[in-house]
Design an enzyme around this catalytic site. Sequence first.
Site, PDB file in Angstrom:
ATOM      1  N   LYS A 116       7.492 -47.200 -15.084  1.00 14.48           N
ATOM      2  CA  LYS A 116       6.679 -46.293 -14.254  1.00 14.48           C
ATOM      3  C   LYS A 116       7.001 -44.814 -14.518  1.00 14.48           C
ATOM      4  O   LYS A 116       6.130 -43.964 -14.315  1.00 14.48           O
ATOM      5  CB  LYS A 116       6.837 -46.642 -12.774  1.00 14.48           C
ATOM      6  CG  LYS A 116       6.470 -48.098 -12.436  1.00 14.48           C
ATOM      7  CD  LYS A 116       5.055 -48.485 -12.878  1.00 14.48           C
ATOM      8  CE  LYS A 116       4.863 -49.985 -12.933  1.00 14.48           C
ATOM      9  NZ  LYS A 116       3.566 -50.398 -13.519  1.00 14.48           N
ATOM     10  N   LYS A 237      -4.622 -56.655  -1.867  1.00 12.79           N
ATOM     11  CA  LYS A 237      -5.965 -56.156  -1.566  1.00 12.79           C
ATOM     12  C   LYS A 237      -6.771 -57.230  -0.861  1.00 12.79           C
ATOM     13  O   LYS A 237      -6.648 -58.413  -1.164  1.00 12.79           O
ATOM     14  CB  LYS A 237      -6.657 -55.717  -2.852  1.00 12.79           C
ATOM     15  CG  LYS A 237      -5.986 -54.507  -3.493  1.00 12.79           C
ATOM     16  CD  LYS A 237      -6.466 -54.245  -4.896  1.00 12.79           C
ATOM     17  CE  LYS A 237      -5.619 -53.119  -5.512  1.00 12.79           C
ATOM     18  NZ  LYS A 237      -5.734 -53.090  -6.979  1.00 12.79           N
ATOM     19  N   ARG A 291      -4.548 -54.464 -17.661  1.00 11.17           N
ATOM     20  CA  ARG A 291      -5.189 -55.788 -17.657  1.00 11.17           C
ATOM     21  C   ARG A 291      -6.572 -55.685 -17.011  1.00 11.17           C
ATOM     22  O   ARG A 291      -6.932 -54.648 -16.453  1.00 11.17           O
ATOM     23  CB  ARG A 291      -4.347 -56.751 -16.816  1.00 11.17           C
ATOM     24  CG  ARG A 291      -4.256 -56.282 -15.371  1.00 11.17           C
ATOM     25  CD  ARG A 291      -3.675 -57.311 -14.413  1.00 11.17           C
ATOM     26  NE  ARG A 291      -3.795 -56.860 -13.034  1.00 11.17           N
ATOM     27  CZ  ARG A 291      -2.976 -56.034 -12.419  1.00 11.17           C
ATOM     28  NH1 ARG A 291      -1.931 -55.523 -13.060  1.00 11.17           N
ATOM     29  NH2 ARG A 291      -3.176 -55.679 -11.161  1.00 11.17           N
ATOM     30  N   VAL A 294      -8.487 -58.253 -10.675  1.00 13.60           N
ATOM     31  CA  VAL A 294      -9.183 -59.210  -9.802  1.00 13.60           C
ATOM     32  C   VAL A 294     -10.544 -58.635  -9.380  1.00 13.60           C
ATOM     33  O   VAL A 294     -11.560 -59.338  -9.375  1.00 13.60           O
ATOM     34  CB  VAL A 294      -8.329 -59.506  -8.545  1.00 13.60           C
ATOM     35  CG1 VAL A 294      -9.083 -60.389  -7.566  1.00 13.60           C
ATOM     36  CG2 VAL A 294      -6.998 -60.145  -8.923  1.00 13.60           C
TER      37      VAL A 294
END
Length: 448
Positions: A116, A237, A291, A294
């Site tokens: 990060k 989420k 990536r 969702v």
Amino acid sequence: MFNKILIANRGEIALRVIRACREMDIASVAVHSTADSDAMHVRMADEAICIGPAPSSESYLSVPAIISACEISGAEAIHPGYGFLSENASFVQIVEDHDLTFIGPSAAHIRMMGDKITAKETAKKLGIPVVPGSEGGVPDLDTARSVAAGMGYPVIIKATAGGGGRGMKVATSETELEAAFRTARTEAKAAFGNDEVYIEKYLQRPRHIEIQVFGDGKGNAVHLGERDCSLQRRHQKVLEEAPGPSISQRERDHIGGICARAVAEMGYSGAGTIEFLYEDGNFYFIEMNTRLQVEHPVTEAIFGVDLVREQIRVAAGHPLSFTQDDLQINGHAIEVRINAEKLPNFAPCPGQVKTFHAPGGLGVRMDSALYGGYRIPPYYDSLVAKLIVHGRDRPEALARLRRALGELIIDGIDTTVPLFFALLEQEAVRGGDYNIHWLEKFLAEALE
Ligand code: MV4
């Protein structure tokens, strides 16, 4: 183009990839654990290979088993979906060492964004606005004190190897700093085997806004606007929407342009998401996900593009099939994540589904691997369906969501569907007037 793709995943995302393959006339290979022999992705793929026992560590995360399945089936490329091996740089390296293609970015880009601090330094160099904070890692308490004093409290301490909310601690004053710093380091060491931490100014009421980007590794890159994913519980989420109700076209063009230029300059290949906190009209970079996410279907709905098809084309060496000028937003889309969980505590409740009926009609998409009679195994995450609605504007999307939820039948297990009916009645949700803390507050008050 590839002749055969192996999907190293399960559930709805495995079906999502199989669907793209079929439309592209590419054969699909499912892999599965012994607990997933009856799973829909196994039925829907052209071929299926059992790669191990129920625990993910011995099946969906087993690199030798997955590479062997490619060799046995003759698959030329691997789509990792999300989760599992999708952001594992060592896996990508092994895939390439076996002359297979990983459908996603390079190992180097995944590694860069997995750390990060490196991610933030890279973002900053590329002109992406970042949250004010320490320059790199903070080695000791004295440094932490002077960094925090310099920018003012509250501050947040984050793990360099973290992400997704794990290993974060807030300190509202110097009195709290020592405990926060020590706890963050201890937790980071335990969770990631790396105790390095960094410090940022703590933003108190931001939204979570993420920009979808796409590069082809040939210098072309675009952005596909933002998603507002502020409605979260414990960093999971719950509902996502696009476009963000608080973002103007001018802001979108500005931050999107910065992100697309950064992706082009990095030589990034494939789908990516640049995550921001958004407060008082300002964007602050926090992380980049390397990536497919969702919630990608809300972006697909408003732009009318197939992101998985594009991932496959780019991995096969084709240039992007659209330019920024081709991309125009049409209407509004909302996704809700339907989990096999019992309210009010969201306790996972796998079990056998009796009746399953998916809603349909104009502007309704249901991504799910459920079917009537299916027994949900207890080993994997509890997402069982994503309901995505698309309307000409936000009010139409909200009305369509309520209508579609009313048509949905999932009998035999508890799901999070009742939460969505409740959310649709809330003024904050109806008005798009929420931040990252709204849902947790709502749930706490609903339980009183
Ligand atoms: C923050 C923050 C406030 N200030 N960073 C949580 C997940 C991880 N991706 C980053 N997170 C946060 N970082 C600063 N400087 C608040 C959060 C945060 C959060 C972010 C997005 C969505 C939900 C959240 C819930 C709690 C905290």
